[in-house]
Design a protein around this motif. Structure first.
Motif, PDB file in Angstrom:
ATOM      1  N   LEU A 100       0.661  -1.506  -0.060  1.00  0.00           N
ATOM      2  CA  LEU A 100      -0.101  -0.058  -0.033  1.00  0.00           C
ATOM      3  C   LEU A 100       0.892   0.995   0.378  1.00  0.00           C
ATOM      4  CD1 LEU A 100      -2.779  -1.156   2.331  1.00  0.00           C
ATOM      5  CD2 LEU A 100      -2.928  -0.292  -0.124  1.00  0.00           C
ATOM      6  N   THR A 101       2.138   1.377   0.329  1.00  0.00           N
ATOM      7  CA  THR A 101       2.890   2.525   0.947  1.00  0.00           C
ATOM      8  C   THR A 101       3.456   2.655  -0.541  1.00  0.00           C
ATOM      9  OG1 THR A 101       4.656   1.711   1.590  1.00  0.00           O
ATOM     10  CG2 THR A 101       2.953   2.370   2.601  1.00  0.00           C
ATOM     11  N   LYS A 102       3.948   1.491  -1.583  1.00  0.00           N
ATOM     12  CA  LYS A 102       4.137   1.915  -2.707  1.00  0.00           C
ATOM     13  C   LYS A 102       2.791   2.215  -3.859  1.00  0.00           C
ATOM     14  CE  LYS A 102       7.603  -1.433  -1.332  1.00  0.00           C
ATOM     15  NZ  LYS A 102       9.241  -0.324  -1.324  1.00  0.00           N
ATOM     16  N   LEU A 103       1.358   2.158  -3.698  1.00  0.00           N
ATOM     17  CA  LEU A 103       0.871   2.429  -3.994  1.00  0.00           C
ATOM     18  C   LEU A 103       0.444   4.831  -4.394  1.00  0.00           C
ATOM     19  CD1 LEU A 103      -1.658  -0.285  -3.465  1.00  0.00           C
ATOM     20  CD2 LEU A 103       0.276   0.638  -5.735  1.00  0.00           C
ATOM     21  N   ASN A 104       1.242   4.926  -5.414  1.00  0.00           N
ATOM     22  CA  ASN A 104       0.525   6.087  -5.874  1.00  0.00           C
ATOM     23  C   ASN A 104      -0.793   7.099  -6.273  1.00  0.00           C
ATOM     24  OD1 ASN A 104       1.126   5.818  -8.477  1.00  0.00           O
ATOM     25  ND2 ASN A 104       3.650   6.116  -8.287  1.00  0.00           N
ATOM     26  N   PHE A 105      -1.352   6.365  -5.492  1.00  0.00           N
ATOM     27  CA  PHE A 105      -3.276   6.828  -6.044  1.00  0.00           C
ATOM     28  C   PHE A 105      -3.925   7.008  -5.162  1.00  0.00           C
ATOM     29  CE2 PHE A 105      -2.141   2.298  -7.489  1.00  0.00           C
ATOM     30  CZ  PHE A 105      -3.844   1.944  -7.095  1.00  0.00           C
ATOM     31  N   PRO A 106      -4.673   7.927  -5.531  1.00  0.00           N
ATOM     32  CA  PRO A 106      -5.949   7.999  -3.886  1.00  0.00           C
ATOM     33  C   PRO A 106      -6.495   6.558  -4.079  1.00  0.00           C
ATOM     34  CG  PRO A 106      -6.075   9.420  -5.969  1.00  0.00           C
ATOM     35  CD  PRO A 106      -5.198   8.434  -6.171  1.00  0.00           C
ATOM     36  N   LEU A 107      -7.073   6.166  -3.128  1.00  0.00           N
ATOM     37  CA  LEU A 107      -7.593   4.577  -2.583  1.00  0.00           C
ATOM     38  C   LEU A 107      -8.098   3.973  -1.794  1.00  0.00           C
ATOM     39  CD1 LEU A 107      -5.435   2.745  -0.724  1.00  0.00           C
ATOM     40  CD2 LEU A 107      -4.112   2.299  -3.099  1.00  0.00           C
ATOM     41  N   GLU A 108      -9.091   3.362  -0.948  1.00  0.00           N
ATOM     42  CA  GLU A 108     -10.406   2.814  -0.125  1.00  0.00           C
ATOM     43  C   GLU A 108      -9.307   1.752   0.678  1.00  0.00           C
ATOM     44  OE1 GLU A 108     -13.777   4.220   0.740  1.00  0.00           O
ATOM     45  OE2 GLU A 108     -14.850   4.234  -1.341  1.00  0.00           O
ATOM     46  N   ALA A 109      -8.913   1.499   1.579  1.00  0.00           N
ATOM     47  CA  ALA A 109      -8.426   0.488   2.253  1.00  0.00           C
ATOM     48  C   ALA A 109      -9.065   0.140   3.096  1.00  0.00           C
ATOM     49  CB  ALA A 109      -7.053   1.170   2.347  1.00  0.00           C
ATOM     50  N   SER A 110      -9.350  -1.728   2.885  1.00  0.00           N
ATOM     51  CA  SER A 110     -10.059  -1.950   4.255  1.00  0.00           C
ATOM     52  C   SER A 110      -9.462  -3.212   4.358  1.00  0.00           C
ATOM     53  CB  SER A 110     -11.315  -2.164   4.223  1.00  0.00           C
ATOM     54  OG  SER A 110     -12.267  -2.377   4.821  1.00  0.00           O
ATOM     55  N   TYR A 111     -10.155  -4.253   5.313  1.00  0.00           N
ATOM     56  CA  TYR A 111     -10.206  -5.676   5.351  1.00  0.00           C
ATOM     57  C   TYR A 111     -10.919  -6.259   5.114  1.00  0.00           C
ATOM     58  CZ  TYR A 111     -11.300  -5.655  10.347  1.00  0.00           C
ATOM     59  OH  TYR A 111     -11.779  -5.279  11.186  1.00  0.00           O
ATOM     60  N   LEU A 112     -10.781  -7.213   5.195  1.00  0.00           N
ATOM     61  CA  LEU A 112     -11.993  -8.532   4.935  1.00  0.00           C
ATOM     62  C   LEU A 112     -10.965  -9.911   6.466  1.00  0.00           C
ATOM     63  CD1 LEU A 112     -11.065 -10.627   3.184  1.00  0.00           C
ATOM     64  CD2 LEU A 112     -12.157  -9.612   1.456  1.00  0.00           C
ATOM     65  N   HIS A 113     -11.559 -10.883   6.744  1.00  0.00           N
ATOM     66  CA  HIS A 113     -11.488 -12.059   7.052  1.00  0.00           C
ATOM     67  C   HIS A 113     -12.119 -13.279   6.951  1.00  0.00           C
ATOM     68  CE1 HIS A 113      -9.019 -14.020  10.898  1.00  0.00           C
ATOM     69  NE2 HIS A 113      -9.030 -14.495   9.935  1.00  0.00           N
ATOM     70  N   ALA A 114     -11.903 -14.158   6.038  1.00  0.00           N
ATOM     71  CA  ALA A 114     -12.328 -14.998   5.931  1.00  0.00           C
ATOM     72  C   ALA A 114     -12.333 -16.067   5.593  1.00  0.00           C
ATOM     73  CB  ALA A 114     -13.700 -15.101   4.380  1.00  0.00           C
ATOM     74  N   THR A 115     -12.695 -17.686   6.329  1.00  0.00           N
ATOM     75  CA  THR A 115     -11.758 -18.654   6.704  1.00  0.00           C
ATOM     76  C   THR A 115     -13.066 -20.130   6.060  1.00  0.00           C
ATOM     77  OG1 THR A 115     -10.225 -20.407   7.655  1.00  0.00           O
ATOM     78  CG2 THR A 115     -12.333 -19.377   8.737  1.00  0.00           C
ATOM     79  N   ARG A 116     -11.943 -20.444   5.548  1.00  0.00           N
ATOM     80  CA  ARG A 116     -13.470 -21.939   4.907  1.00  0.00           C
ATOM     81  C   ARG A 116     -12.900 -23.496   6.404  1.00  0.00           C
ATOM     82  NH1 ARG A 116     -10.930 -24.938   1.418  1.00  0.00           N
ATOM     83  NH2 ARG A 116     -13.035 -25.677   0.995  1.00  0.00           N
ATOM     84  N   TYR A 117     -11.307 -23.099   6.883  1.00  0.00           N
ATOM     85  CA  TYR A 117     -11.257 -24.206   8.014  1.00  0.00           C
ATOM     86  C   TYR A 117     -12.369 -24.068   9.319  1.00  0.00           C
ATOM     87  CZ  TYR A 117      -8.019 -24.612   4.291  1.00  0.00           C
ATOM     88  OH  TYR A 117      -7.574 -24.712   3.162  1.00  0.00           O
ATOM     89  N   ARG A 118     -12.440 -23.174   9.927  1.00  0.00           N
ATOM     90  CA  ARG A 118     -12.867 -23.051  10.940  1.00  0.00           C
ATOM     91  C   ARG A 118     -12.455 -24.185  12.073  1.00  0.00           C
ATOM     92  NH1 ARG A 118     -19.423 -21.322  10.619  1.00  0.00           N
ATOM     93  NH2 ARG A 118     -18.691 -21.266  12.950  1.00  0.00           N
ATOM     94  N   ASN A 119     -10.811 -23.914  12.233  1.00  0.00           N
ATOM     95  CA  ASN A 119     -10.294 -24.717  13.158  1.00  0.00           C
ATOM     96  C   ASN A 119     -10.374 -25.697  12.891  1.00  0.00           C
ATOM     97  OD1 ASN A 119      -9.678 -22.611  15.013  1.00  0.00           O
ATOM     98  ND2 ASN A 119     -11.748 -22.484  15.860  1.00  0.00           N
ATOM     99  N   GLU A 120     -11.186 -26.759  11.960  1.00  0.00           N
ATOM    100  CA  GLU A 120     -10.078 -28.093  11.322  1.00  0.00           C
ATOM    101  C   GLU A 120      -9.378 -28.242  10.318  1.00  0.00           C
ATOM    102  OE1 GLU A 120     -13.241 -30.165  12.712  1.00  0.00           O
ATOM    103  OE2 GLU A 120     -14.100 -28.922  13.322  1.00  0.00           O
ATOM    104  N   THR A 121      -9.019 -29.218   9.954  1.00  0.00           N
ATOM    105  CA  THR A 121      -8.264 -29.729   9.102  1.00  0.00           C
ATOM    106  C   THR A 121      -8.906 -29.086   7.486  1.00  0.00           C
ATOM    107  OG1 THR A 121      -7.940 -31.997   9.459  1.00  0.00           O
ATOM    108  CG2 THR A 121      -6.977 -30.433  10.875  1.00  0.00           C
ATOM    109  N   SER A 122      -9.708 -29.766   7.296  1.00  0.00           N
ATOM    110  CA  SER A 122     -10.268 -29.062   5.772  1.00  0.00           C
ATOM    111  C   SER A 122     -11.089 -28.556   5.699  1.00  0.00           C
ATOM    112  CB  SER A 122     -10.928 -30.975   5.397  1.00  0.00           C
ATOM    113  OG  SER A 122     -11.798 -31.076   6.210  1.00  0.00           O
ATOM    114  N   GLY A 123     -11.288 -27.369   4.407  1.00  0.00           N
ATOM    115  CA  GLY A 123     -12.239 -26.675   4.765  1.00  0.00           C
ATOM    116  C   GLY A 123     -14.078 -26.900   4.038  1.00  0.00           C
ATOM    117  N   GLY A 124     -14.147 -26.117   4.106  1.00  0.00           N
ATOM    118  CA  GLY A 124     -15.769 -26.289   4.503  1.00  0.00           C
ATOM    119  C   GLY A 124     -16.358 -25.017   3.194  1.00  0.00           C
TER     120      GLY A 124
END
Length: 185
Positions: A61-85
């Motif tokens: 992000l510090t190297k992008l030289n244009f206006p932008l909106e920054a945010s985040y997301l957090h998604a998982t398929r594992y939910r403390n399991e070893t295989s995704g759903g």
């Protein structure tokens, strides 16, 4: 010192350095240059995929030289399991991206299940276009969707269990300055 911490330290001591900090930083510069050339007039909203994408996003992000909106997301398929759903949202995007270009920044494109589901979510929620940037694209034949390719890739990596620059080993070593492979994995 606990046995777990001794193991974590041993993993780093025995790890193979696949990419030094200088090589990774040069790859981030390359990705930034490509994004600057292609998205600077698109008014993108940029999402960091937590937790793995945190370091790559912060440096990029510090190297992008244009206006932008920054945010985040957090998604998982594992939910403390070893295989995704099914995709489970720990934190959904809070910035609207209806009729906007979206740039998703993540640490690695491995099999691509989660990244593919995030892309689909953004498209169905009204994004004009969805772009992806990953620090690492792992080379193997296990991609969830053969057509899933990141638009911007820092480095191609052999098929090993890697950590550093946001990627972890059992929750540790996201902070490693370089990209390392666990010995024997």
């Amino acid at each position: 010192m606990s046995a777990d911490l001794v193991h974590i330290r041993q993993v780093m001591a025995e790890a193979d350095c696949l990419f030094t900090e200088a090589v990774v930083e040069a790859a981030i510069d390359k990705v930034a240059s490509q994004i600057n050339a292609e998205l600077s007039e698109r008014n993108p909203v940029v999402f960091c995929v937590m937790n793995g994408g945190l370091i790559f996003s912060g440096k990029l992000l510090t190297k992008l030289n244009f206006p932008l909106e920054a945010s985040y997301l957090h998604a998982t398929r594992y939910r403390n399991e070893t295989s995704g759903g099914e995709l489970f949202w720990k934190a959904k995007p809070e910035v609207s991206f209806i009729d906007r270009d979206v740039l998703i920044i993540d640490d690695i494109l491995d099999e691509g299940h989660t990244l593919g589901a995030i892309i689909d979510f953004c498209r169905h929620a009204g994004a004009r276009a969805v772009h992806t940037a990953v620090l690492i694209d792992k080379e193997h034949d296990r991609k969830a969707r053969p057509d899933l390719k990141a638009d911007y890739v820092g480095l191609q990596c052999i098929d090993r269990y890697i950590f550093g620059y946001g990627m972890d080993y059992k929750g540790y070593w996201r902070n490693a300055a370089g990209i390392y492979a666990v010995k024997g994995l």
